[in-house]
Design a protein around this motif. Structure first.
Motif, PDB file in Angstrom:
ATOM      1  N   PHE A  27       0.816  -1.433  -0.004  1.00 48.87           N
ATOM      2  CA  PHE A  27      -0.072  -0.147   0.171  1.00 48.87           C
ATOM      3  C   PHE A  27       0.810   1.253   0.292  1.00 48.87           C
ATOM      4  O   PHE A  27       1.797   1.211   0.743  1.00 48.87           O
ATOM      5  CB  PHE A  27      -0.992   0.117   1.374  1.00 48.87           C
ATOM      6  N   MET A  28       0.851   2.320  -0.829  1.00 46.14           N
ATOM      7  CA  MET A  28       1.226   3.448  -0.923  1.00 46.14           C
ATOM      8  C   MET A  28       0.298   4.769  -0.729  1.00 46.14           C
ATOM      9  O   MET A  28      -0.601   4.760  -1.418  1.00 46.14           O
ATOM     10  CB  MET A  28       1.959   3.579  -1.979  1.00 46.14           C
ATOM     11  N   ILE A  29       0.730   5.674   0.249  1.00 47.14           N
ATOM     12  CA  ILE A  29       0.066   6.802   0.268  1.00 47.14           C
ATOM     13  C   ILE A  29       0.919   7.912   0.908  1.00 47.14           C
ATOM     14  O   ILE A  29       2.170   7.727   1.083  1.00 47.14           O
ATOM     15  CB  ILE A  29      -1.208   6.472   1.436  1.00 47.14           C
ATOM     16  N   ASP A  30       0.703   9.163   0.708  1.00 46.06           N
ATOM     17  CA  ASP A  30       1.473  10.263   1.007  1.00 46.06           C
ATOM     18  C   ASP A  30       1.933  10.172   2.575  1.00 46.06           C
ATOM     19  O   ASP A  30       3.297  10.497   2.742  1.00 46.06           O
ATOM     20  CB  ASP A  30       0.730  11.678   0.967  1.00 46.06           C
ATOM     21  N   ARG A  31       0.934  10.247   3.506  1.00 50.67           N
ATOM     22  CA  ARG A  31       1.288  10.116   4.824  1.00 50.67           C
ATOM     23  C   ARG A  31      -0.142   9.673   5.409  1.00 50.67           C
ATOM     24  O   ARG A  31      -0.919   9.409   5.004  1.00 50.67           O
ATOM     25  CB  ARG A  31       1.433  11.600   5.437  1.00 50.67           C
ATOM     26  N   LEU A  32       0.090   9.257   6.895  1.00 55.84           N
ATOM     27  CA  LEU A  32      -0.796   8.836   7.562  1.00 55.84           C
ATOM     28  C   LEU A  32      -1.482   9.930   8.340  1.00 55.84           C
ATOM     29  O   LEU A  32      -0.943  10.830   9.028  1.00 55.84           O
ATOM     30  CB  LEU A  32      -0.545   7.890   8.518  1.00 55.84           C
ATOM     31  N   SER A  33      -2.805  10.105   8.687  1.00 56.80           N
ATOM     32  CA  SER A  33      -3.624  10.949   9.446  1.00 56.80           C
ATOM     33  C   SER A  33      -4.992  10.324  10.007  1.00 56.80           C
ATOM     34  O   SER A  33      -5.159   9.181   9.761  1.00 56.80           O
ATOM     35  CB  SER A  33      -3.753  12.430   8.809  1.00 56.80           C
ATOM     36  N   ARG A  34      -5.704  11.107  10.740  1.00 56.40           N
ATOM     37  CA  ARG A  34      -7.044  10.700  11.393  1.00 56.40           C
ATOM     38  C   ARG A  34      -8.016  10.801  10.377  1.00 56.40           C
ATOM     39  O   ARG A  34      -9.181  10.787  10.704  1.00 56.40           O
ATOM     40  CB  ARG A  34      -7.182  11.005  12.629  1.00 56.40           C
ATOM     41  N   ALA A  35      -7.829  11.147   9.000  1.00 55.10           N
ATOM     42  CA  ALA A  35      -8.835  11.553   7.932  1.00 55.10           C
ATOM     43  C   ALA A  35      -9.412  10.310   7.351  1.00 55.10           C
ATOM     44  O   ALA A  35      -8.727   9.002   7.834  1.00 55.10           O
ATOM     45  CB  ALA A  35      -8.293  12.482   6.672  1.00 55.10           C
ATOM     46  N   GLY A  36     -10.694  10.294   6.673  1.00 61.62           N
ATOM     47  CA  GLY A  36     -11.387   9.154   6.322  1.00 61.62           C
ATOM     48  C   GLY A  36     -10.601   7.932   5.674  1.00 61.62           C
ATOM     49  O   GLY A  36     -10.571   6.910   6.046  1.00 61.62           O
ATOM     50  N   THR A  37      -9.933   8.537   4.475  1.00 65.26           N
ATOM     51  CA  THR A  37      -9.203   7.717   3.625  1.00 65.26           C
ATOM     52  C   THR A  37      -8.122   6.983   4.469  1.00 65.26           C
ATOM     53  O   THR A  37      -7.839   5.789   4.225  1.00 65.26           O
ATOM     54  CB  THR A  37      -8.569   8.405   2.465  1.00 65.26           C
ATOM     55  N   GLU A  38      -7.347   7.598   4.990  1.00 64.43           N
ATOM     56  CA  GLU A  38      -6.177   7.257   5.851  1.00 64.43           C
ATOM     57  C   GLU A  38      -6.685   6.165   6.930  1.00 64.43           C
ATOM     58  O   GLU A  38      -6.032   5.199   7.225  1.00 64.43           O
ATOM     59  CB  GLU A  38      -5.320   8.102   6.546  1.00 64.43           C
ATOM     60  N   THR A  39      -7.756   6.272   7.587  1.00 67.66           N
ATOM     61  CA  THR A  39      -8.367   5.691   8.636  1.00 67.66           C
ATOM     62  C   THR A  39      -8.865   4.235   7.939  1.00 67.66           C
ATOM     63  O   THR A  39      -8.494   3.270   8.584  1.00 67.66           O
ATOM     64  CB  THR A  39      -9.733   6.315   9.238  1.00 67.66           C
ATOM     65  N   GLN A  40      -9.427   4.260   6.933  1.00 72.64           N
ATOM     66  CA  GLN A  40      -9.993   3.008   6.197  1.00 72.64           C
ATOM     67  C   GLN A  40      -8.778   2.141   5.893  1.00 72.64           C
ATOM     68  O   GLN A  40      -8.726   0.973   5.950  1.00 72.64           O
ATOM     69  CB  GLN A  40     -10.721   3.350   4.949  1.00 72.64           C
ATOM     70  N   LEU A  41      -7.791   2.922   5.523  1.00 67.58           N
ATOM     71  CA  LEU A  41      -6.414   2.109   4.934  1.00 67.58           C
ATOM     72  C   LEU A  41      -5.788   1.312   6.265  1.00 67.58           C
ATOM     73  O   LEU A  41      -5.511   0.200   6.210  1.00 67.58           O
ATOM     74  CB  LEU A  41      -5.720   3.091   4.197  1.00 67.58           C
ATOM     75  N   LEU A  42      -5.751   2.104   7.189  1.00 64.71           N
ATOM     76  CA  LEU A  42      -5.152   1.592   8.464  1.00 64.71           C
ATOM     77  C   LEU A  42      -5.872   0.295   9.054  1.00 64.71           C
ATOM     78  O   LEU A  42      -5.275  -0.578   9.540  1.00 64.71           O
ATOM     79  CB  LEU A  42      -4.873   2.668   9.590  1.00 64.71           C
ATOM     80  N   ALA A  43      -7.161   0.550   8.988  1.00 58.71           N
ATOM     81  CA  ALA A  43      -8.104  -0.492   9.457  1.00 58.71           C
ATOM     82  C   ALA A  43      -7.989  -1.824   8.716  1.00 58.71           C
ATOM     83  O   ALA A  43      -7.940  -2.834   9.029  1.00 58.71           O
ATOM     84  CB  ALA A  43      -9.482   0.057   9.236  1.00 58.71           C
ATOM     85  N   LEU A  44      -7.909  -1.506   7.311  1.00 61.27           N
ATOM     86  CA  LEU A  44      -7.892  -2.752   6.254  1.00 61.27           C
ATOM     87  C   LEU A  44      -6.555  -3.505   6.574  1.00 61.27           C
ATOM     88  O   LEU A  44      -6.350  -4.556   7.066  1.00 61.27           O
ATOM     89  CB  LEU A  44      -7.849  -2.102   4.843  1.00 61.27           C
ATOM     90  N   ILE A  45      -5.354  -2.444   6.696  1.00 60.09           N
ATOM     91  CA  ILE A  45      -4.168  -3.348   6.870  1.00 60.09           C
ATOM     92  C   ILE A  45      -3.961  -4.027   8.262  1.00 60.09           C
ATOM     93  O   ILE A  45      -3.655  -5.149   8.257  1.00 60.09           O
ATOM     94  CB  ILE A  45      -2.781  -2.185   7.105  1.00 60.09           C
ATOM     95  N   ARG A  46      -4.479  -3.410   9.372  1.00 62.95           N
ATOM     96  CA  ARG A  46      -4.648  -4.284  10.478  1.00 62.95           C
ATOM     97  C   ARG A  46      -5.603  -5.257  10.612  1.00 62.95           C
ATOM     98  O   ARG A  46      -5.276  -6.165  11.336  1.00 62.95           O
ATOM     99  CB  ARG A  46      -4.781  -3.161  11.779  1.00 62.95           C
ATOM    100  N   SER A  47      -6.432  -5.265   9.752  1.00 66.92           N
ATOM    101  CA  SER A  47      -7.447  -6.359   9.810  1.00 66.92           C
ATOM    102  C   SER A  47      -7.344  -7.689   9.079  1.00 66.92           C
ATOM    103  O   SER A  47      -7.714  -8.687   9.069  1.00 66.92           O
ATOM    104  CB  SER A  47      -8.939  -5.890   9.494  1.00 66.92           C
ATOM    105  N   LEU A  48      -6.440  -7.447   7.893  1.00 73.63           N
ATOM    106  CA  LEU A  48      -6.123  -8.470   6.956  1.00 73.63           C
ATOM    107  C   LEU A  48      -5.459  -9.589   7.544  1.00 73.63           C
ATOM    108  O   LEU A  48      -4.693  -9.617   8.672  1.00 73.63           O
ATOM    109  CB  LEU A  48      -5.006  -7.843   6.017  1.00 73.63           C
ATOM    110  N   ASP A  49      -6.019 -10.913   7.112  1.00 70.93           N
ATOM    111  CA  ASP A  49      -5.478 -12.285   7.753  1.00 70.93           C
ATOM    112  C   ASP A  49      -4.378 -12.624   6.832  1.00 70.93           C
ATOM    113  O   ASP A  49      -4.100 -12.506   5.979  1.00 70.93           O
ATOM    114  CB  ASP A  49      -6.583 -13.420   7.083  1.00 70.93           C
ATOM    115  N   ARG A  50      -3.257 -12.395   7.638  1.00 73.18           N
ATOM    116  CA  ARG A  50      -2.084 -12.537   7.267  1.00 73.18           C
ATOM    117  C   ARG A  50      -1.579 -13.964   6.662  1.00 73.18           C
ATOM    118  O   ARG A  50      -0.592 -13.915   5.801  1.00 73.18           O
ATOM    119  CB  ARG A  50      -0.867 -12.423   8.422  1.00 73.18           C
TER     120      ARG A  50
END
Length: 387
Positions: A27-50
């Motif tokens: 996954f590639m993004i400019d930076r992380l923040s608490r905005a909607g897109t960044e929040t959804q990305l972080l949630a996806l990364i953390r919840s993926l079945d490794r």
């Protein structure tokens, strides 16, 4: 971008994984923040079945304290420190990224926002990454002529575009020239566990709180909500309005707040880290935006079981099941919001019914678990196709 096109960067880094191995997604993004897109990305990364998907994360910049503090602990992260693409360190950053990709061998690159797409997509193709996915979850209301031109230039390096609404897909096809088969709709999800044991709204109380979660930006129409509040308070003095969010429009909104004489009946709370805690005290949740994709705030309103009023933009009507789980009003129609608030105050049972229906709908169709399974299945299906 010319530096990124140098021939010496053209070599493969990807080796297809056997079907039993996890799909490697960067996954590639400019930076992380608490905005909607960044929040959804972080949630996806953390919840993926490794065991199914192995994520890595590239931040084009990401050097600030907030971004560093939000980095997922169980996912390899590289920060490139690139704030401007036309800068001296862009080529060095490209070499660092190439080395990182050689080590983690991603099969899929998923890019967010314009700069990450311009930087990452061409380089990924030169490095032999099999599939490049670009995410566009808004309706493109902000795109300038420059961005549209650069978007056309980077399009040959992008295999597929992901969006989270049917409206977003229609906009990409109609205005960006995307082929329908090259756009996939993967809907957002919300962590429903954060909203357990919430009481349903009670609009019969002596003090009824109307809440809104939004960044203070023009597209969110908080100035319109202030004018709505002025009109609503004249009819319903039991109301108090609160907005959770921060942004570049704060000074302008504070001046409007003073001009309208709203006093302590309309409060700009600023950034709120505990959104469930904020929504617990809200009876009526309003989303007055001029434009949305699939609103994370609206999903949170529904998971919290609030009585919702939302403008008919993006996926709002879809999420609210065309008025079965909340009130849908025309965008920019402040009188319609005032009327909807009055109706919810006059009929507390209907307000509670909207909250209960919204909560059931989110649990059934828009949970974090459902979102994660959609992405995992999509990635595995994507890499199983012939190159």
């Amino acid at each position: 971008m010319s530096a990124l096109l140098a021939p010496r960067l053209m070599f493969p880094v990807t080796a297809p994984a056997p079907a039993t191995e996890p799909v490697r997604v960067c996954f590639m993004i400019d930076r992380l923040s608490r905005a909607g897109t960044e929040t959804q990305l972080l949630a996806l990364i953390r919840s993926l079945d490794r065991s199914r998907v192995q994520p890595t994360l590239v931040l084009l910049d990401g050097e600030d304290d907030l971004s560093r503090g939000l980095e997922p602990a169980d996912c390899p992260v590289v920060r490139l420190g690139v704030r401007k693409l036309a800068s001296a360190n862009a080529l060095a950053a490209a070499r660092r990224l190439r080395t990182f990709w050689q080590q983690c061998r991603p099969e899929i690159l998923q890019v967010y926002f314009t700069d990450s797409a311009y930087f990452g997509a061409p380089l990924a193709k030169m490095c032999g990454i099999r599939k490049v996915l670009r995410v566009r979850n808004n309706l493109g209301y902000w795109l300038t002529r420059r961005h549209r031109l650069l978007g056309k230039l980077v399009r040959p390096f992008v295999d597929l575009t992901l969006t989270n609404t049917d409206a977003g897909k229609q906009a990409l096809v109609a205005h960006d020239g995307a082929a329908p088969d090259d756009v996939a709709v993967l809907e957002n999800g919300v962590d429903t566990s954060r909203f357990k044991r919430f009481m349903l709204p009670d609009t019969s109380k002596k003090l009824v709180k109307v809440g809104c979660v939004a960044n203070l930006r023009t597209v969110k129409n908080i100035d319109g909500l202030m004018r709505t509040a002025k009109a609503a308070l004249a009819k319903h003095p039991q109301l108090v309005f609160e907005v959770a969010g921060e942004g570049e429009q704060r000074a302008q909104l504070e001046r409007l707040h003073a001009d309208l004489g709203l006093g302590n009946r309309f409060v700009l709370r600023g950034s709120v880290s505990d959104v469930p805690g904020f929504l617990r005290g809200v009876d009526i949740a309003v989303l007055p935006s001029h434009s949305e994709g699939m609103s994370n705030a609206l999903l949170e309103y529904m998971a919290a079981g609030r009585a919702v009023i939302a403008t008919d933009v993006g996926a709002n009507a879809q999420l609210l099941d065309d008025g079965r789980c909340g009130v849908v009003v025309p965008p920019g129609d402040e009188a319609a919001i005032v009327s909807a608030i009055g109706a919810l105050l006059a009929n507390p049972l209907q307000a509670a019914g909207y909250g209960a229906a919204a909560r059931r709908r989110v649990a059934a169709e828009y949970s974090r678990e459902a979102m994660t399974k959609r992405f995992e299945a999509y990635y595995r299906n994507l890499v199983s196709r012939p190159a």
